[in-house]
Structure formats: C-alpha cells, structure tokens
Design a protein around this motif. Structure first.
Motif, PDB file in Angstrom:
ATOM      1  N   PHE A  45     -98.511  -9.222 -95.811  1.00  0.00           N
ATOM      2  CA  PHE A  45     -99.784  -9.830 -96.218  1.00  0.00           C
ATOM      3  C   PHE A  45     -99.876  -9.948 -97.723  1.00  0.00           C
ATOM      4  CE2 PHE A  45    -101.896  -5.792 -97.250  1.00  0.00           C
ATOM      5  CZ  PHE A  45    -101.121  -4.901 -96.530  1.00  0.00           C
ATOM      6  N   LYS A  87    -108.160 -13.582 -91.813  1.00  0.00           N
ATOM      7  CA  LYS A  87    -106.714 -13.423 -92.026  1.00  0.00           C
ATOM      8  C   LYS A  87    -106.396 -13.655 -93.502  1.00  0.00           C
ATOM      9  CE  LYS A  87    -102.272 -15.439 -90.531  1.00  0.00           C
ATOM     10  NZ  LYS A  87    -101.503 -14.185 -90.617  1.00  0.00           N
ATOM     11  N   TYR A  88    -107.068 -14.632 -94.083  1.00  0.00           N
ATOM     12  CA  TYR A  88    -106.871 -14.926 -95.502  1.00  0.00           C
ATOM     13  C   TYR A  88    -108.108 -14.491 -96.279  1.00  0.00           C
ATOM     14  CZ  TYR A  88    -102.963 -17.719 -93.850  1.00  0.00           C
ATOM     15  OH  TYR A  88    -101.786 -18.130 -93.264  1.00  0.00           O
ATOM     16  N   MET A  90    -106.079  -9.363 -91.457  1.00  0.00           N
ATOM     17  CA  MET A  90    -105.286  -9.563 -92.659  1.00  0.00           C
ATOM     18  C   MET A  90    -104.062  -8.660 -92.686  1.00  0.00           C
ATOM     19  SD  MET A  90    -106.483  -9.274 -96.646  1.00  0.00           S
ATOM     20  CE  MET A  90    -106.455  -7.472 -96.653  1.00  0.00           C
ATOM     21  N   THR A  91    -104.260  -7.374 -92.438  1.00  0.00           N
ATOM     22  CA  THR A  91    -103.140  -6.423 -92.509  1.00  0.00           C
ATOM     23  C   THR A  91    -102.532  -6.142 -91.141  1.00  0.00           C
ATOM     24  OG1 THR A  91    -104.609  -4.537 -92.220  1.00  0.00           O
ATOM     25  CG2 THR A  91    -104.166  -5.219 -94.482  1.00  0.00           C
TER      26      THR A  91
END
Lengths: 601, 601
Positions: free
Chosen positions: A525, B135-136, B573-574
């Motif tokens: 990420f 996610k971003y 995200m992670t």
C-alpha cells in the motif's frame, strides 16, 4: 462508611490557602496525612494534589460532636473541612511548608471515606519493594514524587502540543488495530473474530501511516502515539510506550532539527527554567564513535577514546597484534587521577568490559614519580610504554585503560566503561543538560545471523545524496539522512528524511533482500501510494517516557508511567494478562496450544 | 523520477500569497490540481493544504527549458515553484478563489514527484464508491472536504485540551494492554507470549483506571483515549474509536455538567462561531421518553408524543385493548400538515415502525373539511374518533399516527418515526445546534435473556440519594446519578457520579447477580483500592468521532477518521487484518482452529 458530599463545595485547594485569607471561611477536601493530638487540641495535616494544609480542632471551643469525630480520624481518611483561616501562633509556624504560617480552624468536618492501614506509608524517601508499590500503584501515586512526575508529564506534553500547533502541525490519530509487518521487533497480535485466522498487529510506530499522511497532503503531522513491542523487557523498556511522533513535508534535515531543538528549548525553559543554547551541537556518527565509543555520547565530561593503533603497530604483544591483523583497532581512555584505584577495583573494570564482549582490558598506572605500573609492561620496551603513555597524555596519578579488538567491541566496551567511570567518579550532575544531534548514520548494517543487510534506522530512510553512487558498489558505506537527538548519554529521539522516489525505495528493498512479492505483500500500500505524487518528507519520534525520566531524574521509566508493567510484561495491580472464557476464544477461532505452562492454569 | 529539494526552501503556503506581496519572490510547493494551456501560456493550479494558487509560465518570456518542463506537468505531480507574485489581468480575476487576484510568474520549477492518473479525481462533489475511496484513503484525504474534517478534529481537540488544562485537569495515559473484564461489549484480546494461555484485553474505556486515578488523588483527569469494542459494526460504529474521557473528585452532578457545557460552549464559539446559551436545558429521562420517545431527543422540532391511553381506555378495539391490558400504552404523534400524504407513503411509515418491533401503526387523516379518514374508524364511535383527534389537537390537514404496545416498543417506534418524519419534512437545519442534558436515568434494567438486572450505565454508577431506600425493595425503580449530553438527536457523551462506598458497591454487584468471588475476580483491584480512602468522584466521556461528524455535517463517522475501518472491521487500504507467520503463533502458544473460513486461507 462515608458521609455524603451533598451541599458542600470545595472553595480552594489545600495549598491555595494563604495569609491573605486569614479570617475567611474556606472549604478544603483531601486525605489525612497524619493526626496529632495535644490534649484538647487536634491537628490534622490534610493533603490534596497541591500539598498539605493544617486543620486545627480545639476541644475548648469546638462543638463536642466535631471534636469526637476528629478523634476518630486516621491516616488516609478522606475529609471535607469547612473552617476559618487563622494565623498560626509564632511557635507553630512551619517554614518548610507552603501553608506553614496558617491553619484552618474547623467548623464542620465530614468523613467522606474511611481507610484501612495502607500497606506502606504515603511518603517519599521510604523503602518499599517495587512489587508492593506496583500492586498498590494507586497508593504509590499518592506519594508527592510520583504525583510530581505525572504532573510534569502532563505539562511537557501540553507545551509540546501548543508549540507544534503554532508551527502548523495537525494532530492526527492513526489506527491501533493495524497490519502486522514482521520487520524489526515482534508485533503484538489481535485475533480477528470476523475474519477467523487473521490478525491485526498493534503498531510499533505509526511510520507507514504518517508517511501516507504526507502523501495525502497533510503537510505537518504529529501524534502522541502509543506504540507496542513484544520484546523481553529491560529496565528502561515497556511493552507499550509513548512516542511524540511527527512528520513534515517539503523539508530537509536542517528544517526538522530546527523545529525540534526549538521545541526542546521551550520545554526546558518553560518547565525547568533551563536555558538551552541553539543551535544544538551536531556531531557525525563517525566522530561520536571515534571520540566516545557511542552513538549517544554523554558529552558532559571528557575521558575521550584515543586510537593508539599506530603507536602499537609493529609490536609483538599478541593481543594487540591480532586485533590489528583482523582489521580491528587498539584504543584507550585516560581515567585522570584514577591511578590510585586499588587492584581489586581495576580488576572489576576488566570484568565490566567483558559484558561488552571484550576479551580483556590492559591498564597502565602512571605513578606519582612518573614511573609506570602495568600488567602488559613486560611485552613492550620501556620506550614504547612511555610512547603509549604520552599518546594518552598520561600524567602522574592517571590510569590508562586499553582495549584491542574488532572496532565494534572496542567502541562498545570503552564507550560503556567511560560512562561507568563517570558514575564512579561522580563527574556529572543530573541538572546539567547536554543535548546534541548525531548525524550521518550508516544506512545499512550487515546481519551475521540473517546473512543480509538490515536497515539501521528503517527501510524508508533516504541515503545521503553524496553517497547515492555507493548504493551499487559499496552499500555498507552508504550514509543515511538519519539523525538522533541525544541528551546526557540517552537517545531522546531519532528520525530521518524518507525515500520519496519509488526507484530508490525498490532498490532499498532489494538491498534488504526482499523479493518484489515480499515487498508488495508487506508494504504494497505504501508502494502503491508512491505512484501518485509524493512530497519529499521526513520526521522524527521522541521517546516521551525517557524524556520525562531524565527531566524528573527518576530512577526508572516506570516512575513516569501511571500504570506501568513489570519485567514479564504483566501488571501487578490488575493481574493482566489473565485467562479468558473459552467462549471468547471460540468466537475468535483460536485455541491455546497444550504446553506445560498452559496446562498449569 | 523526481528532482531533489536541495537548496530550495518554501517561503509560504499557497493561500498565504496575497496582493500585498506583488513584486516579491516566493517559493511554494504542492500538488498540481490542473494544467491549462493557452498557446504560449501555461497555467498551473497548485494545491497545498491551505488551498490553490495559480502559477503562470509565459512561453514568450520564460526560459525554454522551464516552458518545456511545464508542458510535461500533469495532475497530482508534486512541484516546487519559485517565482514573482503578480496581479492577474482584470479578465482573469477569480472572485471565488482566495488567491484569485494574483498569480505567480514562475522563474524556477522543479518536478519533485510524478504521478500516475489517480483512480478518482481529487475534488469534492464527485461520485466515488466508498470502497475505492477507502482503498485509496491517502488520495481521498487530498479532497478539501476530507482535509477540512481532520483540521476541524485537530482544532476541537486542541481547544478541549487547553480548556481542561486551565480547569486543572491532568492528562494521564492509561494502559492499552489491560485486563479483559467481560461485562458489556466484547473485548479485543491480545495473546501474551510470556504467559502462554493468558490474554490482555484492549480497553472498552479507561473506566477502572480513571477511578483508580481518583483514588490516587489526581483530582481531575482527562485523556483523549482510544477505546475498542469487538462488536458487529453499524454505520456509525468503528472497532476503535476515540473518547474524550474525564473524571473529577469531590464533585456533584452539577459541577460536572457545568464544566462540560462550558467546554462545549467554547468549542462551538471558537470553531463555529456559534453561541450556545448556558446553562443547557436539563430534562429527566422520564420526561424525554414521555415527550420524545427517546433518551436522546432532537428538540429542534415539536411533533411530541402524547399518551392517549386514558382516551381509548374502555373501548373495544382489540389492539389498543390488549396493549393496555398488558401494562402497555397507546400513544400518538400529530404530523402537522401531512394529511395529504398518499396512502403509499403512509403505508411506508407503517413498515418503518416495524423495525422497532411495533406490530402496526394506526393513522387518522383530518380532511380539509374536518371529516376524518382512518383505517380504524370502524372500531370506534364517531364521537370517540373525534375525542382522539381533539386529544391530539388535530386540525384539518393533519395526520395522526398511533402506536399501541408495551411502553418500550411504543417509545422506540414513535421516537424513531418522529425523527424520520422530520427528515422527510426537512424540519431541521444542520447548523442549528440544540444541546440538552438528560438526567435521572434508571440505574438498572431487567435483561430478559440473562434473567437478571444489568446496569444501564455501568456497575459503578451511584444511585440517587433519594432512591437509596428502593435498592432493597424495588431495584428497578432506582434512578442513577447518570447524565447524557445530547445534541440534535445524538448522544455526544455520558457519565455519572460513581459509587465511592464499598458497601453500596457490593450491593450493586449483588443486584447484578455477581457472586463475591466473581466480583473479586473481575474488579478485585478496584474493590481493594476502595479500602484506602476514596474521594466522591464522577466523570464523563465524549464520543469524539461523533462530535466532529455533527460539527462538520459529515455523512458518516468514517469521514472524520484518518484511516477508518469498514463494516467487517477490515481496512481496505492496508488489508488488515491479515494472516501471520506460523512462527508468530507458535511463540504465542496459540493455534487457529480448523474451520471452513480458516482452511480457505
């Protein structure tokens, strides 16, 4: 079992009562430090977090009930007292007490709570076993020294926050339930109930998150962050500890140093009234090792290391010879005036350095008459011995201590020995604060065990621009844009400029022996984020617990934490960790493996 | 891959550039919002956390290299730009932009980092799926609205800290690795490596620690504390959340309310320029339920509940009759002017209340001519129908909605329906802030499932002095010294005066069905501490995330947390939680149970 507070309002804290209030009615509340009976007079020293005030109950003038009640009062009872402030008689004035000139003549007294005899007295300078102190930490915290530490901690953090706020930092919270990335120390894990077989990791630091905050344009971030490491504890380590953590965009090393040294200056000025001259001294890692044998040197005293390899080169003494032949060095310190140490004490120094893997320690005593006494004299000509003494600036009465080995062993041994001697000789004062920056750390070090390079700081630290070319040819020689802030022999904090270019980050992972898949799995990420416009950035993290320990001159880090854990990572007060219901484990989809320890439960 | 920053220093933030600086040289750094090419003119909107500034590169006057470089710049590239501040030509002035009257004529431009095309545009008011945003999240945070939320959060906490500091509170950190005490929600567990088979629990709140701090004499404590609950997530819940947590000694309810309402007043004045009149209204729990069907009423609009049990008593309509016979009630609200709702819409209201376990909803439309339309008219005489309408103050055009059931069902249903109708009718404005205190909560409620009393607040909440006698005779009727602070239909925080007498605490545990051993096992250290002089104390905890959500009018609590988790408690995200090495589990002495989900890994 305790009277109600109803209708009574505290008018001031115990130590706020002063001579200007004589004749006024006040209401104070707190704990009984002690009761003294002098016939028809009862004195109660009442304590709150500000300190003590004396309550007086005069049997000749007080109501009977009040006097009778006062007679039942014992240490650590909780009282509310309403009364008139009066001047103490001349003979009763206590100049050691802030409220020593006044007392409160009680008109009303309520016993809000009684107390059994406490397991230890609520006083400083008493001898209590650590175990007992920590089991009853809530009583230990009543002791003025412990309270003072927590008050100082509160103030330090408050000063830091206000400073950082003014400098444009945003305080941003990052997750505690994160991803386990097994690089560095051991993570604490948290099993997931919703995703059986999966685990969160508690953060060892908010490193990745703070870098992502820079990618997101937050510009300047800070956080007083709880961090976690599941390592075997040493005296100054805790499984959970607090970092004052920050990250800045569009900065170079000097910008970060500047802000942080101004912050420390303000903290020390506001809270200790200590002036720290800025800019703080800077010293390279190489110089610190060469002169002090340590990357966190205590520079309040000399006794510096000297490299005498050249002086002894070509001589036949096998210890020196083999050290030099193996790429090591021969270095020494001059313990000024320690030539009179008894042999037994010198031997204890020899033992001391063995902890640091030194095989031994050669010593030379310069006698009062200028002659020399040494266990290694027989291996050298008198001229060579004198040459060594001269190289070390040996004067009558001095003790020269020599170590020969690989550089790392020599530095570790003499660096520690130097500090040990400073304690023996009481060369330093705790209220003398010598800050400095250590810079130009090596980027990598070779790990014999893993047979690969590991990052000295962490894998996101940028190499120095001057050393970029060395990455391919001699990675071990590359210096990093890393820096530590050091105080009196302790590392207070450290940081670095980060890699913000994807190509260099990939190269770094290669050097550390991570495959592409590996790097993607662990830090994917972050690598993904680096595709979308990354500002140059860097940061620093302070170890808050240690700062407070040094400022308060506390013997242990445990003294500056409200509810610390002991060596086996347990809490003597709550008995955490503990066993849990089978149902809880079932829900998490985990089982305890049958081991001897587990079946004992 | 990115030029170095070396030697360039940012002189100001993008939005600090203003007309007073025309003719001066400035250096700004940030992200490219967009590039516009007008023949020999290139305009770049550069963004940092303060906003946008326009960079101009004129092909006729700029160096060739500079112009060529500017032509390669794309959205989200990171630039450093040095140039001269100039006034924009009249036609180019942008009144909607803080820096709309000036631009920077570039003299030097460095591309510090390139960017691929982002997965979504960095702008507000765009439609992006939540999954992609999270996610971003580091790109999502570049959007001004998201940045604004985190800035507000920072400021709110800073104002609160400074306020509490002035009021004599100490900020004290309590452990994250604590003891699991399975009362209330589910704990997150952390396996211990040193003590195999034992677990730490992550705190659901610092409740026990803060009470111990009062026992230790800290007098006033606060903490911005991370808390953890392993519960299935609802829209406004997170597995880790932040509480502004406080505790005070020697206080009564009014003291705690006073401090907290002054704190909220200051937060709203300083950061929103909203004046909140003090003291805030107080309303008892009983009144809140009776009038609003909720213990967190939105009092910005009327539509209050009315109890019409007396009016319908003795009638034969079986639904009303059986509700009353079973100890329930018949209550109604008057949706003013909603008589014109189409039947379908009314039916949807009937469906709506079923979520709250109501079996149905009776309705009466008062027609424009004063006649009545109702599905229950046939069960009543026209006179009785009119009596009901009159009781509800029904006017032509009104819609009366009636619920009959156990009190709890009636309150839940009509309370929620009232809020739902206010949304439909847009009765409230988000910038209208109506605070109030709810007081005199019941101490206990009967848990049908567990067949015992459970604490409404928690087991340490003190009963009201007036109700002490009821503890033995009618525990369900005992009111607690508990209070919630409510804003616009949301509970912002809550607290209570705690039990400080051991005898009452023991009685409380008895009422909750804990055996002595049980109580000792769970809370022994607190009971032990209570032997040694406990001050009367109480406290409050605010839900920080929710406060910021309401202040920023954000649609979800996720919008005010830097890195939030989604419904299944994972981080898109992670990818946390994740699988870990077998070695890590071995060290902890735990194994994953073989289940379908686990074997899929």
């Amino acid at each position: 079992m305790g009277e109600a507070l109803t209708g009574l309002k505290r008018s001031c804290m115990c130590c706020d009562v002063n001579e200007s209030m004589i004749g006024q009615e006040v209401t104070v509340m707190g704990w009984v430090q002690r009761r003294r009976d002098l016939g028809q007079l009862i004195f109660i020293a009442l304590r709150d977090k500000t300190g003590l005030v004396q309550i007086a109950i005069d049997g000749n003038t007080a109501e009977k009930d009040l006097f009778a009640k006062a007679e039942t009062v014992r240490s650590e009872y909780v009282l509310a007292v309403k009364g008139l402030v009066a001047a103490r008689e001349d003979g009763n004035i206590n100049p050691n007490m802030k409220t020593g000139k006044i007392e409160i003549i009680a008109k009303e007294l309520r016993i809000l709570s009684e107390s059994e005899t406490t397991p230890f007295q609520i006083e400083d300078n008493i001898t209590v076993k650590d175990d007992l102190r920590l089991k009853y930490r809530y009583l230990d915290l009543r002791r003025p020294s412990q309270l003072k530490n927590l008050v100082l901690r509160h103030k330090v953090v408050q000063v830091m926050r206000n400073f950082l706020d003014k400098e444009g930092f945003l305080e941003i919270e990052t997750p505690v339930l994160g991803k386990s990335t097994p690089e560095g120390a051991r993570d604490y894990l948290v099993p997931s109930r919703v995703h059986p077989g999966n685990f969160y990791g508690l953060p060892q630091s908010p490193q990745l998150y703070k870098q992502l905050l820079m990618v997101s344009g937050m510009d300047r971030y800070y956080q007083v962050a709880k961090c976690f490491r599941d390592e075997d504890l040493r005296a100054d380590r805790q499984p959970e500890f607090t970092q004052v953590d920050m990250e800045l965009s569009f900065v170079e090393i000097e910008d970060i140093m500047d802000i942080n040294e101004r912050m420390m200056q303000k903290v020390f000025k506001d809270l200790m009234n200590v002036d720290i001259k800025l800019p703080l001294p800077r010293m390279t890692y190489a110089e610190a090792m060469e002169r002090f044998g340590s990357d966190k040197p205590d520079v309040r005293f000399g006794m510096e290391l000297k490299n005498i390899s050249d002086v002894v080169a070509g001589t036949d003494f096998v210890v020196f010879k083999s050290a030099l032949e193996n790429g090591g060095s021969v270095r020494a310190i001059n313990a000024k005036g320690c030539g009179s140490f008894p042999r037994k004490k010198i031997d204890s120094l020899v033992e001391f350095v063995k902890t640091y893997k030194a095989k031994g320690l050669a010593w030379i005593v310069v006698n009062a008459d200028g002659t020399i006494k040494s266990q290694i004299a027989k291996f050298f000509t008198p001229e060579k011995m004198q040459e060594i003494v001269d190289a070390m600036d040996g004067q009558p009465g001095d003790l020269i201590l020599i170590c020969a080995d690989k550089d790392k062993v020599v530095f570790d041994s003499l660096g520690a020995l130097r500090v040990e001697l400073s304690k023996m000789l009481e060369l330093t004062k705790p209220d003398d604060f010598a800050f400095l920056w250590i810079t130009e750390f090596p980027m990598l070090e070779w790990d014999e065990e893993e047979n690969r390079y590991v990052a000295v700081h962490h894998p996101f630290t940028a190499p120095m621009d001057e050393d970029l070319d060395l990455i391919d040819t001699n990675p071990g020689a590359v210096r990093a844009k890393a820096y530590d802030i050091v105080l009196n022999g302790y590392e207070l904090g450290g940081g670095s400029i980060r890699i913000h270019r994807r190509d260099i980050q990939k190269k770094m992972f290669e050097l550390l022996g991570f495959s592409d898949e590996d790097a993607q799995e662990r830090f994917g990420f972050l690598l993904d984020a680096f595709k979308y416009g990354v500002p140059p950035h860097g940061g620093l993290a302070f170890g808050l617990d240690r700062i407070i320990m040094l400022m308060s001159n506390a013997p242990s880090i445990r003294d500056v934490i409200a509810f610390p854990k002991v060596k086996d990572a347990s809490c003597p007060m709550t008995d955490a960790p503990g066993v849990v219901d089978e149902k809880q484990l079932d829900e998490l989809g985990i089982a305890i493996k049958e081991t001897e320890e587990a079946t004992e439960e």
